[in-house]
Design an enzyme around this catalytic site. Structure first.
Site, PDB file in Angstrom:
ATOM      1  N   GLU A 175      18.752 -19.087 -13.979  1.00  0.00           N
ATOM      2  CA  GLU A 175      19.769 -19.042 -13.397  1.00  0.00           C
ATOM      3  C   GLU A 175      20.089 -20.761 -12.796  1.00  0.00           C
ATOM      4  OE1 GLU A 175      20.697 -16.777  -8.414  1.00  0.00           O
ATOM      5  OE2 GLU A 175      18.563 -17.820  -9.429  1.00  0.00           O
ATOM      6  N   HIS A 210      18.781  -5.080  -9.289  1.00  0.00           N
ATOM      7  CA  HIS A 210      18.031  -6.607  -8.600  1.00  0.00           C
ATOM      8  C   HIS A 210      19.037  -6.934  -8.077  1.00  0.00           C
ATOM      9  CE1 HIS A 210      17.291 -11.291  -9.749  1.00  0.00           C
ATOM     10  NE2 HIS A 210      17.943 -11.118  -9.062  1.00  0.00           N
ATOM     11  N   HIS A 217      12.213 -13.531 -12.370  1.00  0.00           N
ATOM     12  CA  HIS A 217      13.266 -14.848 -12.604  1.00  0.00           C
ATOM     13  C   HIS A 217      13.566 -16.118 -13.398  1.00  0.00           C
ATOM     14  CE1 HIS A 217      14.313 -12.596  -8.824  1.00  0.00           C
ATOM     15  NE2 HIS A 217      15.405 -13.582  -7.976  1.00  0.00           N
TER      16      HIS A 217
END
Length: 320
Positions: A188, A7, A185
């Site tokens: 987060e 990542h 993603h």
């Protein structure tokens, strides 16, 4: 300690020395964004401003070849044997470069780095979520049709709080049908619901970050049960104040719950980190010993978007 990283955004991997060299070439003033050899930002918006200003200084195929070679050489020097880098055709076009020229430059840099150090690397094309579903679909078609063997995956980054994963499902179907590995993603800046929606609608093998899943024990059990791999970036999470310190980071909880986790640096110079520091902080704050860190690397290699011959060769290097 052999390391593997899954990542990292390639534009975000340009350190300040390289960025200042590019600024000199193009006559750009980077003083608002770089001071005393460090990137300057104070929240997510100012981080993106610094990121975009630096990314705009890579404008030619050779610029991108140099960037990829520079970063991968740095990784190899830290003991990394494998890397996957996120590449963004949208960033290329905003710099006035065609996606194919952009990809060609990056591929040249990857090959140069392997010739010099032996590091294996692959590329994951990403769509930018806040550019909308059509833009993400265009990125998926590019990934599916680019005919570059170093492109082995597709994902989505950008503003996680924009839209719903179901809006992007067709893009991921395009990539999946082309045989590309799938990551996205989630979890987060947004909470556990973002991770659950990504799993429901996009069906990824891996989640970029995913750490907010800890807010829902049932979701954590689902991640563990389905074998979803989490691309964890603790230093990034702490720098962006998603968690207010390593002592509150949920990586140990996720591991105890049998989730598969890896370590990566995300945008390393912006968060004053590196793949070496990620492993060091895991040792210092999460109590990982050599065996546990070796298992982290093994998980990353087993989850990598690579052919089996390369995977077995990397696992053999890890064993040695």
């Amino acid at each position: 300690m052999p390391k593997a990283e899954l990542h990292c955004h390639i534009e975000g991997a340009a350190d300040t020395e390289l960025v200042m060299q590019q600024a000199a070439i193009y006559g750009a003033d980077m003083s608002p964004f770089i001071r005393d050899g460090a990137f300057v930002w104070h929240d997510f918006t100012s981080f993106l401003a610094a990121y975009d200003a630096s990314a705009s200084l890579f404008r030619t195929e050779e610029d991108y070849a140099r960037l990829a070679e520079h970063y991968l050489a740095s990784l190899a020097g830290q003991g990394a044997i494998y890397s996957e880098i996120f590449i963004s055709p949208d960033h290329a076009m905003r710099s006035g470069l065609s996606p194919r020229a952009y990809l060609g430059g990056l591929a040249e840099g990857v090959r140069r780095a392997k010739a010099a150090s032996g590091i294996e690397a692959r590329m994951i094309v990403i769509g930018v979520r806040h550019f909308g579903a059509e833009a993400v679909e265009a990125a998926a078609r590019f990934a599916a049709d680019c005919d570059e063997p170093l492109v082995t995956g597709f994902g989505m980054a950008g503003e996680e709080r924009h839209g719903n994963p179901r809006d992007y499902a067709h893009a991921f179907d395009i990539a999946r049908e082309a045989g590309l590995g799938i990551t996205v993603h989630a979890g987060e800046l947004a909470g556990w619901e973002s991770v659950a929606a990504a799993l429901d609608h996009l069906r990824p093998a891996r989640i970029g970050h995913g750490v907010r899943a800890v807010e829902n024990p049932d979701l954590v059990r689902r991640i563990a049960g389905e074998g979803i791999v989490l691309e964890c970036c603790p230093c990034s999470n702490v720098a962006l104040q998603i968690f207010d310190g390593f002592e509150n980071h949920p990586l140990p909880q996720l591991m105890v719950a049998d989730c598969k986790v890896t370590l990566s640096s995300d945008d390393p110079p912006y968060f004053r980190t590196s793949i070496r520091r990620e492993y060091e902080e895991a040792r210092r704050h999460f109590g990982m010993d050599d065996t546990a860190l070796g298992d982290i690397t093994r998980t990353a290699i087993e989850a990598a978007f690579i052919d089996e011959k390369t995977r077995q060769a990397l696992l053999a290097r890890l064993s040695r």
